[in-house]
Design a protein around this motif. Structure first.
Motif, mmCIF file in Angstrom:
data_model
loop_
_atom_site.group_PDB
_atom_site.id
_atom_site.type_symbol
_atom_site.label_atom_id
_atom_site.label_comp_id
_atom_site.label_asym_id
_atom_site.label_seq_id
_atom_site.Cartn_x
_atom_site.Cartn_y
_atom_site.Cartn_z
ATOM 1 N N LEU A 65 0.833 -1.206 0.000
ATOM 2 C CA LEU A 65 0.000 0.000 0.000
ATOM 3 C C LEU A 65 0.869 1.259 0.000
ATOM 4 C CD1 LEU A 65 -3.029 0.945 0.398
ATOM 5 C CD2 LEU A 65 -2.334 1.406 2.741
ATOM 6 N N LEU A 66 1.861 1.295 0.895
ATOM 7 C CA LEU A 66 2.694 2.492 0.995
ATOM 8 C C LEU A 66 3.573 2.656 -0.245
ATOM 9 C CD1 LEU A 66 3.720 2.500 4.766
ATOM 10 C CD2 LEU A 66 1.840 3.684 3.647
ATOM 11 N N ALA A 67 3.861 1.527 -0.926
ATOM 12 C CA ALA A 67 4.669 1.614 -2.151
ATOM 13 C C ALA A 67 3.976 2.478 -3.189
ATOM 14 C CB ALA A 67 4.917 0.214 -2.716
ATOM 15 N N SER A 68 2.637 2.558 -3.100
ATOM 16 C CA SER A 68 1.922 3.308 -4.132
ATOM 17 C C SER A 68 2.236 4.802 -4.057
ATOM 18 C CB SER A 68 0.413 3.058 -4.053
ATOM 19 O OG SER A 68 -0.112 3.559 -2.861
ATOM 20 N N PHE A 69 2.818 5.262 -2.934
ATOM 21 C CA PHE A 69 3.245 6.661 -2.874
ATOM 22 C C PHE A 69 4.447 6.916 -3.785
ATOM 23 C CE2 PHE A 69 0.911 6.672 1.182
ATOM 24 C CZ PHE A 69 0.227 7.866 1.046
ATOM 25 N N PHE A 70 5.138 5.842 -4.135
ATOM 26 C CA PHE A 70 6.411 6.011 -4.838
ATOM 27 C C PHE A 70 6.374 5.539 -6.286
ATOM 28 C CE2 PHE A 70 7.106 5.308 -0.311
ATOM 29 C CZ PHE A 70 7.718 6.497 0.019
ATOM 30 N N VAL A 71 5.203 5.162 -6.786
ATOM 31 C CA VAL A 71 5.131 4.706 -8.179
ATOM 32 C C VAL A 71 4.710 5.879 -9.070
ATOM 33 C CG1 VAL A 71 4.634 2.310 -7.613
ATOM 34 C CG2 VAL A 71 2.740 3.926 -7.863
ATOM 35 N N PRO A 72 4.933 5.775 -10.376
ATOM 36 C CA PRO A 72 4.520 6.855 -11.273
ATOM 37 C C PRO A 72 3.012 7.110 -11.141
ATOM 38 C CG PRO A 72 5.846 5.240 -12.439
ATOM 39 C CD PRO A 72 5.607 4.684 -11.087
ATOM 40 N N GLY A 73 2.643 8.344 -10.987
ATOM 41 C CA GLY A 73 1.218 8.673 -10.846
ATOM 42 C C GLY A 73 0.759 8.703 -9.412
ATOM 43 N N GLY A 74 1.557 8.130 -8.517
ATOM 44 C CA GLY A 74 1.217 8.159 -7.094
ATOM 45 C C GLY A 74 0.083 7.226 -6.733
ATOM 46 N N PRO A 75 -0.392 7.311 -5.479
ATOM 47 C CA PRO A 75 -1.462 6.413 -5.026
ATOM 48 C C PRO A 75 -2.784 6.739 -5.720
ATOM 49 C CG PRO A 75 -1.000 8.056 -3.352
ATOM 50 C CD PRO A 75 0.022 8.250 -4.425
ATOM 51 N N ALA A 84 -4.413 6.069 -11.696
ATOM 52 C CA ALA A 84 -5.214 5.078 -12.435
ATOM 53 C C ALA A 84 -4.341 3.990 -13.060
ATOM 54 C CB ALA A 84 -6.041 5.770 -13.508
ATOM 55 N N ASP A 85 -3.040 4.223 -13.163
ATOM 56 C CA ASP A 85 -2.185 3.186 -13.745
ATOM 57 C C ASP A 85 -1.700 2.200 -12.678
ATOM 58 O OD1 ASP A 85 -2.286 4.030 -16.389
ATOM 59 O OD2 ASP A 85 -0.899 5.673 -15.947
ATOM 60 N N TRP A 86 -0.946 2.725 -11.726
ATOM 61 C CA TRP A 86 -0.319 1.836 -10.738
ATOM 62 C C TRP A 86 -0.985 1.922 -9.370
ATOM 63 C CZ3 TRP A 86 2.688 -1.954 -12.065
ATOM 64 C CH2 TRP A 86 3.358 -1.880 -13.294
ATOM 65 N N GLY A 87 -1.369 3.098 -8.994
ATOM 66 C CA GLY A 87 -1.898 3.295 -7.638
ATOM 67 C C GLY A 87 -3.073 2.390 -7.337
ATOM 68 N N ILE A 88 -4.017 2.319 -8.253
ATOM 69 C CA ILE A 88 -5.228 1.530 -8.006
ATOM 70 C C ILE A 88 -4.881 0.039 -7.943
ATOM 71 C CG2 ILE A 88 -5.867 1.439 -10.454
ATOM 72 C CD1 ILE A 88 -8.357 1.561 -7.585
ATOM 73 N N LEU A 89 -3.949 -0.382 -8.799
ATOM 74 C CA LEU A 89 -3.564 -1.797 -8.783
ATOM 75 C C LEU A 89 -2.918 -2.167 -7.451
ATOM 76 C CD1 LEU A 89 -2.090 -2.750 -12.257
ATOM 77 C CD2 LEU A 89 -4.083 -3.668 -11.099
ATOM 78 N N LEU A 90 -2.018 -1.301 -6.991
ATOM 79 C CA LEU A 90 -1.356 -1.597 -5.715
ATOM 80 C C LEU A 90 -2.373 -1.582 -4.576
ATOM 81 C CD1 LEU A 90 2.013 0.323 -6.105
ATOM 82 C CD2 LEU A 90 1.642 -2.139 -6.070
#
Lengths: 601, 226
Positions: free
Chosen positions: A130-140, A160-166
């Motif tokens: 969950l916290l990793a989503s702060f650090f992916v492209p596009g954010g959480p 919508a790309d990575w945040g939602i998946l994480l």
């Protein structure tokens, strides 16, 4: 499968000696409980900071360049999800459930210690994802904590790309962790109780945790199913929830899915989730109130039945979250009725807490202050729930700050009041040290008054029609300018409450090192966890022999008994009686209540 | 003591007054594995129940094309699915044989039964995968129709549950290989047997559900009020 945990053979339950086995890969329920608690509190602090950032934007719009509309809605989403799932659920069940169940029912450990350990590590993994989503492209993800499709997975929504998946992946992992823990909790309660511990002799804390765990086991699958289906929609392009739509001028490949279906699934989980958080709180606050009012809980059987009834009813009220979703209007009648019905057992509980206090010998410890504070906040939050549970009242108030104020009072502030009460109450058992009372009281008053300063005005904002989730109110004809000054004052109060939690953190750390020694049973409590041979209890909990239970958990101020409490493991023959009732119940000197095990014999 | 009677206890009364509810002396009869399995089966049942409800609701949308009912649809001929069902049934039966053999402490039979149960279970998974491949080769992709999506989703989740069961079975086998403790193996296999029976029932239900015609879905939906 070896069950050293429940066999009364302490020699077989090997005591780990190396640091890594004792504190990291530990199978001891107490260590796992603390691991759960520390992780949950850490992630809860992250969510607290997010709420501070949201309030800064709302109170002082356009003052903070780093908070743009996308960031704002991302903060909203992460704050909500973290607080509900990763803090409250994890701390109540993973933290207190783990710590209290074996100790309160007289077991050496959970029945499946390895699975219990695994549960924590999988939970930690879900937090990391969950916290990793702060650090992916596009954010959480910025889908809002309810993650409603179609917008949750469409371009234009933040993350919508990575945040939602994480987020979805993290939820699925969390549910796996919860299922492992939950199976342990229910099985331990049903199978590992000490001799003499009938179901109706269990403290209400255990009843609350037990029923909440069953709710979790039956409700989380709905979230799991919806998370998996949404991952399919997002990654593979299925149309479970996605209707045919045009996004950014482009016809998408989706067709025929039903977004309402997701809402049904989500709230089939979401409403029991309220009680997954509330029932352990109900149970724990009952024990805190009875202990610190030196009085048996009023209406124990009603309290148990109410917990069970609320648990059952919580599965048939979900669509009161969906009055404005466009579902069949006749559903509204049904769900408004069930919502009113579930208020009955809930109200019974509130009356019983108040009646327990009535003519009790109330000790205003910090734990008791928080417990009494809970009765206030919960009553207020519950009453506004009756407003929102009725369709005609809900329609104009839906998606306004009235809703935000309601659910924060009833399932934000109230359970957290109980968590604080519980921490102040059980900290002496967990660490052997008292928390500092002065700091604790300061923490209580700022938190209690501060939350009212935050949430009471929000009800008014809701009446004005200020919509929730908006980055800024902007110019509107129906909202007066004064709403903005109210918003600014709410922000100031919220920041003060947020910063006041540092007092609590400081108190925890300070007391852990330099706290006043607490002794085995500082509150004069009857339940088994206070009767252990060592404080804090060692691995295996009970020394050579498991306790035997002879009475219920609420023998406080028994007429003619010398002491104002009789522990559950004391036989009738061992109770010291006097000829006429003593007035010792008003004697609250430490000597009179700081009785360790065996003090009665 | 029934649950209702247990909940009627008045624990505040002295034991003599509440003699009806006097606790049984000694520790509780304990079978934690069985209790946990019951709850786990409840959890899994909720998953399949909710998926079924959403599926039935989705069948009534105009874009839904059932996988059976017309000659050109892939499950107008269900022989492959019957074969898979037979394989899972054999896995269930051989597990029962394993339970009996472990009770009789017959090492030879135990070995054969456990081997066969593992083999048939794994074979079932492969056979299900083969059905996926067939569907895929016929152009029935996961995302081309909700009926296909649900077929892959249902069978995938069912397969994952069986895979989890296989891990538990493997654990029993490894423990037995190390300790040669027939009583312990019997206890573990009893749980596996119940779980396999549950998964067989779920599969038969899914088989029935996923191979109905559009008209049948319509009839069920009307009955359910969709």
């Amino acid at each position: 499968m070896p069950h050293t945990a429940i066999a009364d053979q302490p020699d077989e339950s090997h005591h780990p000696t190396k640091f890594i086995w004792k504190y990291i890969w530990s199978q001891d329920h107490k260590v796992i409980a603390i691991q759960y608690a520390v992780t949950a509190i850490f992630v809860g602090l992250v969510a607290l900071v997010l709420s501070g950032l949201m309030r800064l934007q709302l109170g002082f719009p356009n003052s903070f360049s780093f908070i743009d509309p996308s960031a704002y809605i991302q903060f909203v989403t992460m704050h909500g999800m973290i607080m509900v799932i990763y803090l409250l659920t994890a701390l109540f069940l993973g933290g207190f459930g783990n710590y209290l169940i074996p100790l309160m029912i007289g077991a050496r450990d959970m029945v499946f210690p390895f699975l219990n350990m695994l549960s924590y590590w999988v939970y930690l993994l879900s937090v990391i994802v969950l916290l990793a989503s702060f650090f992916v492209p596009g954010g959480p993800t910025g889908a809002g904590w309810t993650l409603y499709p179609p917008q949750a997975i469409l371009q234009g929504t933040p993350g919508a790309d990575w945040g939602i998946l994480l987020m979805l992946l993290s939820l699925a992992i969390f549910i796996v962790a919860f299922t492992m823990g939950g199976l342990n909790y229910v099985t331990t309660v049903l199978q590992a109780r000490a001799e003499g511990m009938t179901l109706m002799r269990m403290p209400l804390s255990i009843w609350g945790i037990f029923v909440a765990t069953i709710l979790g086991l039956l409700a989380f699958p709905a979230l799991l199913v919806s998370a998996i289906m949404m991952i399919f929609d997002k990654v593979i392009g299925t149309s479970f929830f996605m209707p045919a739509l045009v996004s950014m001028g482009e016809q998408l490949d989706y067709a025929g899915g039903s977004p309402i279906l997701f809402q049904h699934l989500f709230w089939f989980f979401g409403h029991p989730e309220v009680y997954i958080v509330a029932l352990p709180a109900f149970g724990m606050v009952s024990d805190v109130i009875a202990t610190h009012a030196r009085k048996n809980i009023f209406g124990y059987r009603q309290m148990v039945w109410a917990i069970v009834a609320i648990g059952g009813l919580s599965f048939i009220v979900w669509a009161h979250h969906m009055y404005v979703s466009g579902m069949n209007p006749y559903f509204g009648f049904f769900f408004a009725t069930t919502t009113l019905i579930i208020a009955v057992p809930t109200a019974i509980k509130v009356y019983n807490w108040v009646l327990t206090l009535w003519k009790g010998n109330i000790h205003l410890t910090t734990a008791m202050l928080f417990a009494i504070g809970f009765i206030f906040t919960f009553t207020h939050g519950g009453l506004t729930g009756l407003f929102l549970g009725n369709v005609v009242v809900d329609l104009p108030l839906s998606d306004t700050y009235f809703v935000v104020a309601h659910f924060h009072m009833v399932m934000g502030v109230s359970p957290i009041m109980v968590l604080f009460a519980a921490i102040y109450h059980w900290f002496p058992k967990i660490t052997g040290k008292h928390l500092h009372k002065g700091l604790g009281n300061a923490h209580f008053w700022v938190t209690f008054l501060g939350t009212y300063a935050v949430y009471l005005p929000m009800h008014y904002l809701g009446f004005l029609g200020v919509p929730r989730r908006y980055y800024a109110i902007g110019d509107s004809t129906f909202i007066p300018d004064s709403a903005q000054s109210l918003n600014a004052s709410i922000t100031v109060a919220a920041l003060i409450v947020g910063i006041a939690q540092l007092i609590f953190i400081y108190n925890l750390i300070h007391s852990l090192r330099k706290g006043e020694p607490a002794g085995a049973n500082p509150w004069g409590a009857t339940t088994l966890e206070w009767q252990t041979e060592h404080t804090p209890p060692r691995h295996g909990n009970w020394g050579a022999k498991l306790p035997v239970v002879y009475r219920w958990a609420y023998d406080y101020s028994v007429p003619n008994a010398k002491d104002d409490f009789i522990p559950q493991n004391v036989t009738d023959a061992d109770v010291v009686m006097v000829d006429s009732p003593l007035t010792t119940s008003s004697d609250d000197s430490p000597e009179s209540i700081d009785l360790g095990p065996g003090a009665l014999s | 003591m029934s649950l209702l009677k247990a909940l009627a206890e008045k624990p505040w009364l002295p034991q003599t007054a509440g003699a009806d509810f006097a606790p049984v002396p000694g520790p509780l009869p304990s079978n934690p594995g069985r209790t946990a399995l019951k709850f786990f089966i409840a959890v899994a049942s909720v998953i399949f129940f909710l998926l079924t409800i959403t599926f039935l609701s989705r069948t009534q949308y105009p874009d839904f094309q059932a996988l059976a009912g017309e000659p050109w649809q892939p499950f107008s001929n269900t022989s492959q699915l019957w074969l898979n069902s037979a394989i899972l049934l054999l896995a269930s039966i051989t597990l029962r044989w394993g339970v009996m053999a472990s009770r009789q402490q017959n090492l030879g039979q135990i070995t054969v039964a456990l081997f066969a149960a593992s083999l048939f279970s794994a074979l079932f998974l492969f056979a299900q995968f083969a059905v996926w491949q067939q569907l895929y080769s016929l152009g029935y992709f996961v995302n081309s129709n909700p009926a296909n999506s649900y077929f892959y989703l249902f069978t995938g989740i069912h397969g994952l549950h069986l895979l989890g069961g296989l891990l538990a079975l493997a654990r029993c086998i490894v423990q037995f290989a190390i300790g040669r403790d027939c009583a312990q193996l019997n206890k573990g296999l009893l749980l596996c047997r119940s779980y396999w029976d549950f998964l067989l029932l779920v599969w038969l239900f899914l088989f029935f559900l996923l191979t109905l015609s559009s008209a049948s879905y319509r009839a069920i939906a009307v009955l359910c009020g969709f």
